[in-house]
Design a protein around this motif. Structure first.
Motif, PDB file in Angstrom:
ATOM      1  N   GLU A 195       0.831  -1.173  -0.118  1.00  0.00           N
ATOM      2  CA  GLU A 195       0.104  -0.114  -0.076  1.00  0.00           C
ATOM      3  C   GLU A 195       1.034   1.321  -0.124  1.00  0.00           C
ATOM      4  O   GLU A 195       0.652   1.942  -0.769  1.00  0.00           O
ATOM      5  CB  GLU A 195      -1.093  -0.043   1.202  1.00  0.00           C
ATOM      6  CG  GLU A 195      -1.840   1.320   1.233  1.00  0.00           C
ATOM      7  CD  GLU A 195      -2.838   1.199   0.106  1.00  0.00           C
ATOM      8  OE1 GLU A 195      -3.011   2.605  -0.211  1.00  0.00           O
ATOM      9  OE2 GLU A 195      -3.152   0.553  -0.753  1.00  0.00           O
TER      10      GLU A 195
ATOM     11  N   ARG B 261      -3.284  -1.835  -6.896  1.00  0.00           N
ATOM     12  CA  ARG B 261      -2.208  -2.436  -6.195  1.00  0.00           C
ATOM     13  C   ARG B 261      -1.822  -3.717  -6.775  1.00  0.00           C
ATOM     14  O   ARG B 261      -0.648  -4.184  -6.451  1.00  0.00           O
ATOM     15  CB  ARG B 261      -2.488  -2.728  -4.572  1.00  0.00           C
ATOM     16  CG  ARG B 261      -2.484  -1.688  -3.774  1.00  0.00           C
ATOM     17  CD  ARG B 261      -2.656  -2.255  -2.331  1.00  0.00           C
ATOM     18  NE  ARG B 261      -1.847  -3.178  -2.072  1.00  0.00           N
ATOM     19  CZ  ARG B 261      -1.762  -3.993  -0.771  1.00  0.00           C
ATOM     20  NH1 ARG B 261      -2.936  -3.745  -0.024  1.00  0.00           N
ATOM     21  NH2 ARG B 261      -0.917  -4.854  -0.601  1.00  0.00           N
TER      22      ARG B 261
ATOM     23  N   ARG C  68       0.746   4.132  -2.815  1.00  0.00           N
ATOM     24  CA  ARG C  68       0.421   5.738  -2.512  1.00  0.00           C
ATOM     25  C   ARG C  68       1.774   6.402  -2.843  1.00  0.00           C
ATOM     26  O   ARG C  68       1.165   7.525  -3.523  1.00  0.00           O
ATOM     27  CB  ARG C  68       0.165   5.922  -1.045  1.00  0.00           C
ATOM     28  CG  ARG C  68      -1.004   5.527  -0.409  1.00  0.00           C
ATOM     29  CD  ARG C  68      -1.379   6.241   0.829  1.00  0.00           C
ATOM     30  NE  ARG C  68      -0.329   5.861   1.636  1.00  0.00           N
ATOM     31  CZ  ARG C  68      -0.371   4.998   2.287  1.00  0.00           C
ATOM     32  NH1 ARG C  68      -1.632   3.957   2.465  1.00  0.00           N
ATOM     33  NH2 ARG C  68       0.566   4.879   3.521  1.00  0.00           N
TER      34      ARG C  68
END
Length: 104
Positions: A49, A60, A53
């Motif tokens: 994650e 993902r 980001r």
């Protein structure tokens, strides 16, 4: 680009530059490869994650098409990553790698 069909190498280079990675950092993602009922392999590139980001990506996981060997399947997953228009956009804005700068 300079990687030709080596999408995995290009992917490593992208994240190394994006995250300013140094040797010993945790991997930017993992390739999960499965053998299908038909004997072919399918791989998906899974990003943590925090990596997703940092790269500003929506996905993902990037799943490649089925291939006859495991290495080909991993290349296909990396190719799926490079098919994401956001990845192309981010890559265009990255600083060139040290190697690329050295070769100018």
């Amino acid at each position: 680009g300079k990687y030709g069909q080596n999408f995995k190498g290009a992917t490593i280079d992208f994240f190394t530059r994006l995250l300013h990675s140094v040797p010993g950092d945790p991997p930017f993602g993992t390739y999960e490869t499965f053998e299908k009922e038909d004997g072919k392999f399918q791989s998906k590139l899974v990003l943590p994650e925090n990596t997703r980001r940092a790269a500003g990506l929506r996905q993902r996981e990037y799943t490649g098409e089925k291939c006859s060997t495991k290495p080909e399947a991993e290349q296909a997953a990396a190719r799926a990553f490079w098919d994401d228009s956001l990845v192309k956009e981010r890559a265009a804005k990255l600083e060139p790698s040290k190697n690329a700068r050295r070769n100018v």
